[in-house]
Design a protein around this motif. Structure first.
Motif, short mmCIF file in Angstrom:
data_model
loop_
_atom_site.label_atom_id
_atom_site.label_comp_id
_atom_site.label_asym_id
_atom_site.label_seq_id
_atom_site.Cartn_x
_atom_site.Cartn_y
_atom_site.Cartn_z
N PHE A 118 0.94 -1.19 0.08
CA PHE A 118 -0.12 -0.01 -0.08
C PHE A 118 0.84 1.28 -0.10
O PHE A 118 2.08 1.22 0.58
N SER A 119 0.52 2.43 -0.63
CA SER A 119 1.01 3.35 -0.21
C SER A 119 0.49 4.15 0.97
O SER A 119 -0.63 4.15 1.19
N GLU A 120 1.21 4.51 1.81
CA GLU A 120 1.18 4.57 3.37
C GLU A 120 0.88 6.18 3.56
O GLU A 120 1.85 6.89 3.00
N GLN A 121 -0.03 6.55 4.41
CA GLN A 121 -0.13 7.98 4.98
C GLN A 121 -0.55 7.94 6.52
O GLN A 121 -1.46 7.12 6.79
N GLY A 122 0.14 8.59 7.23
CA GLY A 122 -0.52 8.88 8.88
C GLY A 122 -0.74 9.95 9.08
O GLY A 122 -0.35 11.14 8.37
N VAL A 123 -1.60 10.49 10.06
CA VAL A 123 -1.84 11.45 10.62
C VAL A 123 -1.89 11.43 12.19
O VAL A 123 -2.00 10.69 12.81
N GLU A 124 -1.15 12.46 12.77
CA GLU A 124 -0.65 12.22 13.98
C GLU A 124 -0.50 13.74 14.69
O GLU A 124 0.08 14.40 14.22
N ILE A 125 -1.48 13.92 15.87
CA ILE A 125 -1.26 15.06 16.25
C ILE A 125 -0.10 15.39 17.49
O ILE A 125 0.31 16.35 17.85
N CYS A 126 0.24 14.21 17.82
CA CYS A 126 1.29 14.06 18.70
C CYS A 126 2.67 14.06 18.10
O CYS A 126 3.32 13.27 17.50
N ALA A 127 3.17 15.37 17.95
CA ALA A 127 4.69 15.66 17.30
C ALA A 127 5.76 14.62 17.36
O ALA A 127 6.48 14.10 16.42
N PRO A 128 6.18 14.45 18.74
CA PRO A 128 7.35 13.60 18.85
C PRO A 128 6.81 12.11 18.56
O PRO A 128 7.83 11.48 17.90
N SER A 129 5.63 11.84 18.56
CA SER A 129 5.29 10.24 17.93
C SER A 129 5.59 10.29 16.51
O SER A 129 6.37 9.31 15.91
N ALA A 130 4.92 11.26 15.97
CA ALA A 130 5.08 11.27 14.30
C ALA A 130 6.49 11.51 13.79
O ALA A 130 7.06 10.78 13.01
N ARG A 131 7.30 12.37 14.55
CA ARG A 131 8.74 12.34 14.19
C ARG A 131 9.62 11.06 14.40
O ARG A 131 10.12 10.63 13.35
N TYR A 132 9.22 10.46 15.31
CA TYR A 132 9.88 9.06 15.62
C TYR A 132 9.47 7.94 14.53
O TYR A 132 10.37 7.32 13.83
N GLY A 133 8.15 7.98 13.93
CA GLY A 133 7.85 7.38 13.12
C GLY A 133 8.40 7.64 11.76
O GLY A 133 8.85 6.76 10.83
N ILE A 134 8.44 9.12 11.42
CA ILE A 134 9.06 9.38 10.07
C ILE A 134 10.58 9.29 10.10
O ILE A 134 11.10 8.53 9.08
N GLU A 135 11.20 9.31 11.17
CA GLU A 135 12.91 9.18 11.24
C GLU A 135 13.07 7.66 11.37
O GLU A 135 14.08 7.18 10.32
N LYS A 136 12.66 6.97 12.05
CA LYS A 136 12.93 5.50 12.28
C LYS A 136 12.19 4.55 11.19
O LYS A 136 12.94 3.55 10.90
N ARG A 137 11.11 4.94 10.82
CA ARG A 137 10.26 3.69 9.82
C ARG A 137 10.32 4.45 8.31
O ARG A 137 10.19 3.62 7.40
N GLY A 138 10.60 5.74 8.15
CA GLY A 138 10.71 6.21 6.78
C GLY A 138 9.49 6.45 6.28
O GLY A 138 9.01 6.33 5.05
N VAL A 139 8.14 6.58 6.81
CA VAL A 139 6.90 6.39 6.72
C VAL A 139 6.33 8.01 6.45
O VAL A 139 7.16 8.81 7.03
N SER A 140 5.34 8.21 5.75
CA SER A 140 4.83 9.39 5.58
C SER A 140 3.85 9.66 6.44
O SER A 140 2.72 9.04 6.44
#
Ligand SMILES: [Zn+2]
Length: 281
Positions: A118-140
């Motif tokens: 799948f092409s993946e997209q997330g939305v997250e209001i908690c910025a530290p959680s989102a940044r962790y996902g972007i940096e560690k997992r390379g997801v959008s």
């Protein structure tokens, strides 16, 4: 977002009308101080008065991120189980392969669906959680609310949210937005506690989901009605969770868990709703 709860502190609150049907009158749901009321028209249980939106956003900070990260394996396996129970693996083949997870936390689920093609997209209001996902997992992951993300019409084949909708002050607007960004025939998968489930009936105000982070406590009935009012057709509901950890001896908990799943009276439900193929509804 799960049943993580912090002290409300000095937050301001405001009295509101029913966030689903707009009816102004309600009666206290329980006798205690949690502030949940039942709508006099549609039966929705919601917190009234409610905290201000800007204060709510402040709750999802570094501490919340730690909670999400510590629990991500556990939450991930529960989400996979829910998706399996509702038949997502079988459905997935017929859908456009674009998957949005709203309230995606550290992005573990979208990393998984990305591996499935799948092409993946997330939305997250908690910025530290989102940044962790972007940096560690390379997801959008978009940092903010779904409305702020302002995706184009008909962008996704699947929209998923787990333990998110009960945190929102305007769940009706949220469902409208999900419908707008889904392709016709696309599916919306919503996981949330069920106040009609066995645990809520048993524990009343002591129910583990009756916490001040939850603005709304849906039941299978009120959630279905909201989705149908917004033009979705609800195709399926599954549920799980008999007795919460620590409320009963392990053997009794196992029996209760099996019975609740079998009878579809579990503590947490997942609904599968589909946006109609035509422009109607
Ligand atoms: Zn209402």
């Amino acid at each position: 977002m799960k049943t993580f709860s912090m002290s409300p502190g000095e937050e301001k609150k405001r009295l509101i009308e029913c966030p689903v049907c707009g009816y102004p009158e309600s009666s206290p749901r329980w006798s205690g101080s949690m502030g949940f009321v039942t709508c006099g028209r549609c039966g929705l249980v919601y917190q009234n008065p409610q905290p201000m939106l800007e204060d709510l956003a402040q709750r999802y900070d570094d501490e919340y991120f730690e909670y999400e990260r510590e629990n991500e394996e556990n939450f991930f396996s529960l989400m996979l189980m829910g998706l399996e129970d509702i038949g997502f693996p079988e459905l997935a083949g017929d859908l456009p392969r674009s998957f949005l997870d709203v309230g995606c936390a550290t992005g573990k689920l979208i990393a998984h669906v990305k591996e499935l093609g799948f092409s993946e997209q997330g939305v997250e209001i908690c910025a530290p959680s989102a940044r962790y996902g972007i940096e560690k997992r390379g997801v959008s992951i978009f940092i903010g609310t779904l409305e702020e993300a302002a995706f184009r019409d008909e962008s996704f084949g699947v929209v998923h949210c787990s333990h998110l909708i009960e945190h929102l002050t305007d769940p009706a607007a949220f469902v409208d937005e999900v419908r707008r960004i889904l392709v016709p025939g696309g599916i919306f998968l919503v996981t949330t506690p069920d106040i009609q489930g066995m645990q809520a009936r048993l524990f009343g105000e002591g129910w583990r989901s009756a916490i001040h982070d939850h603005m709304v406590l849906f039941s299978r009935t009120t959630l279905r009605r909201l989705l149908e009012d917004k033009g979705f057709s609800v195709e399926k509901r599954r549920s799980w969770g008999g007795l919460a950890v620590g409320t009963a001896p392990a053997p009794l908990k196992r029996i209760a868990d099996r019975a609740c799943k079998f009878l579809n009276q579990g503590d947490v439900m997942i609904l599968l709703a589909r946006k109609p193929l035509s422009g109607e509804g």
